[in-house]
Design a protein around this motif. Structure first.
Motif, mmCIF file in Angstrom:
data_model
loop_
_atom_site.group_PDB
_atom_site.id
_atom_site.type_symbol
_atom_site.label_atom_id
_atom_site.label_comp_id
_atom_site.label_asym_id
_atom_site.label_seq_id
_atom_site.Cartn_x
_atom_site.Cartn_y
_atom_site.Cartn_z
ATOM 1 N N ILE A 182 0.857 -1.188 0.000
ATOM 2 C CA ILE A 182 0.000 0.000 0.000
ATOM 3 C C ILE A 182 0.893 1.237 0.000
ATOM 4 C CG2 ILE A 182 -1.782 1.287 1.246
ATOM 5 C CD1 ILE A 182 -2.737 -1.322 2.433
ATOM 6 N N CYS A 183 0.547 2.140 -0.896
ATOM 7 C CA CYS A 183 1.300 3.396 -0.968
ATOM 8 C C CYS A 183 1.022 4.208 0.303
ATOM 9 C CB CYS A 183 0.884 4.189 -2.196
ATOM 10 S SG CYS A 183 1.659 5.834 -2.288
ATOM 11 N N ALA A 184 2.103 4.711 0.959
ATOM 12 C CA ALA A 184 1.956 5.478 2.192
ATOM 13 C C ALA A 184 1.323 6.846 1.944
ATOM 14 C CB ALA A 184 3.321 5.664 2.873
ATOM 15 N N GLY A 185 1.402 7.300 0.701
ATOM 16 C CA GLY A 185 0.851 8.618 0.402
ATOM 17 C C GLY A 185 -0.600 8.556 -0.060
ATOM 18 N N CYS A 186 -0.828 7.898 -1.232
ATOM 19 C CA CYS A 186 -2.180 7.884 -1.818
ATOM 20 C C CYS A 186 -3.012 6.690 -1.407
ATOM 21 C CB CYS A 186 -2.090 7.957 -3.339
ATOM 22 S SG CYS A 186 -1.312 6.500 -4.079
ATOM 23 N N TRP A 196 -0.883 -0.261 -9.796
ATOM 24 C CA TRP A 196 -1.409 0.347 -8.574
ATOM 25 C C TRP A 196 -2.891 0.644 -8.766
ATOM 26 C CZ3 TRP A 196 1.363 0.688 -4.161
ATOM 27 C CH2 TRP A 196 2.739 0.462 -4.265
ATOM 28 N N ASN A 197 -3.696 0.172 -7.804
ATOM 29 C CA ASN A 197 -5.144 0.307 -7.900
ATOM 30 C C ASN A 197 -5.700 1.028 -6.681
ATOM 31 O OD1 ASN A 197 -5.808 -1.832 -10.222
ATOM 32 N ND2 ASN A 197 -4.295 -2.749 -8.874
ATOM 33 N N GLN A 198 -6.795 1.749 -6.917
ATOM 34 C CA GLN A 198 -7.509 2.302 -5.784
ATOM 35 C C GLN A 198 -7.980 1.146 -4.885
ATOM 36 O OE1 GLN A 198 -7.867 5.409 -4.946
ATOM 37 N NE2 GLN A 198 -7.017 6.344 -6.822
ATOM 38 N N VAL A 199 -8.058 1.460 -3.592
ATOM 39 C CA VAL A 199 -8.467 0.417 -2.647
ATOM 40 C C VAL A 199 -9.802 -0.201 -3.052
ATOM 41 C CG1 VAL A 199 -9.164 -0.051 -0.264
ATOM 42 C CG2 VAL A 199 -7.200 1.410 -0.727
ATOM 43 N N GLU A 200 -10.761 0.659 -3.471
ATOM 44 C CA GLU A 200 -12.075 0.134 -3.853
ATOM 45 C C GLU A 200 -11.981 -0.833 -5.031
ATOM 46 O OE1 GLU A 200 -11.296 3.249 -3.447
ATOM 47 O OE2 GLU A 200 -12.864 4.431 -2.457
ATOM 48 N N SER A 201 -11.191 -0.446 -6.023
ATOM 49 C CA SER A 201 -11.054 -1.294 -7.216
ATOM 50 C C SER A 201 -10.413 -2.632 -6.878
ATOM 51 C CB SER A 201 -10.223 -0.577 -8.285
ATOM 52 O OG SER A 201 -10.841 0.626 -8.663
ATOM 53 N N TYR A 202 -9.368 -2.581 -6.049
ATOM 54 C CA TYR A 202 -8.658 -3.819 -5.715
ATOM 55 C C TYR A 202 -9.557 -4.765 -4.935
ATOM 56 C CZ TYR A 202 -4.969 -6.942 -4.143
ATOM 57 O OH TYR A 202 -4.213 -8.055 -3.905
#
Length: 228
Positions: A182-186, A196-202
């Motif tokens: 998980i990216c610490a920033g976004c 890299w995927n949005q949390v919802e998408s993943y």
């Protein structure tokens, strides 16, 4: 022409042969006459009858030898054979019974006795043939049923394995486990292909979860401060 059955009558005495043929023909049978053992064997080979009336004492091949040869052939091994013998010849009757004759008819012939014995042994043979056919049909039906049951069992086992594999796959798809980068920033999540995927998408790709959106208390407080 319909007949009550086909018989072979074997007797080397012309008068006896004619009498037998006349009695049986008049009663509705198709009668094949033979005046020697050799001719009898040839007649059976050409067209096996349902029953044979066979004189014991004949020149050349006697009745016992003809009987043995008929029993040795596939086309005639199960044809019932009634021996014809002179009245009182008990030794010949015993020998015939040892060989396997189904019955005896004594000379001089008695019409009613002759017809009764012929009819009885024809009916017995037909019953035996019918029962053997039914037994054969039942055996074949049972074998076919066993084959179908085995095929069904194999199909059910294959389906069970496929269902188990499918359920295991669904469990693996639905289950989010292991280390998630998980990216610490976004806060995006990196998948196993490096994207890299949005949390919802993943989460949606790896489970059956659905999302609704709103604000947590802290975010709602910050939003209100910003809005003011």
């Amino acid at each position: 022409m319909n007949t009550k059955g086909t018989l072979l009558v074997v007797d080397d005495t012309p008068a006896n042969l004619k009498l037998l043929v006349d009695i049986l023909t008049a009663d509705g049978y198709r009668v094949l006459p033979a005046n020697s053992g050799e001719l009898a064997l040839a007649a059976v080979a050409a067209r096996p009858p349902e029953l044979v009336l066979l004189d014991i004492r004949m020149p050349g091949l006697d009745g016992f030898e003809v009987y043995r040869r008929l029993r040795a052939r596939a086309e005639s091994c199960d044809i019932p054979i009634i021996f014809i013998s002179a009245f009182g010849e008990s030794a010949e009757r015993v020998e015939g019974l040892k060989l396997g004759a189904v019955d005896f008819i004594a000379k001089p012939f008695q019409r009613e006795e002759l017809l009764a014995r012929v009819q009885t042994h024809l009916e017995l043979r037909r019953l035996r043939v019918r029962f053997e056919q039914q037994a054969s049909d039942l055996r074949l039906a049972n074998e076919q049923l066993q084959i179908e049951l085995a095929e069904r069992k194999r199909a059910e086992e294959s389906l069970r394995k496929k269902n188990a594999e499918l359920e295991a796959s669904l469990v693996r798809v639905k289950l989010l486990s292991g280390l998630l980068p998980i990216c610490a920033g976004c806060k995006k999540i990196r998948d196993d292909k490096g994207y890299w995927n949005q949390v919802e998408s993943y989460v949606q790709m790896h489970s059956e979860a659905t999302f609704t959106h709103g604000y947590c208390p802290d975010c709602l407080k910050n939003w209100r401060k910003t809005a003011l």
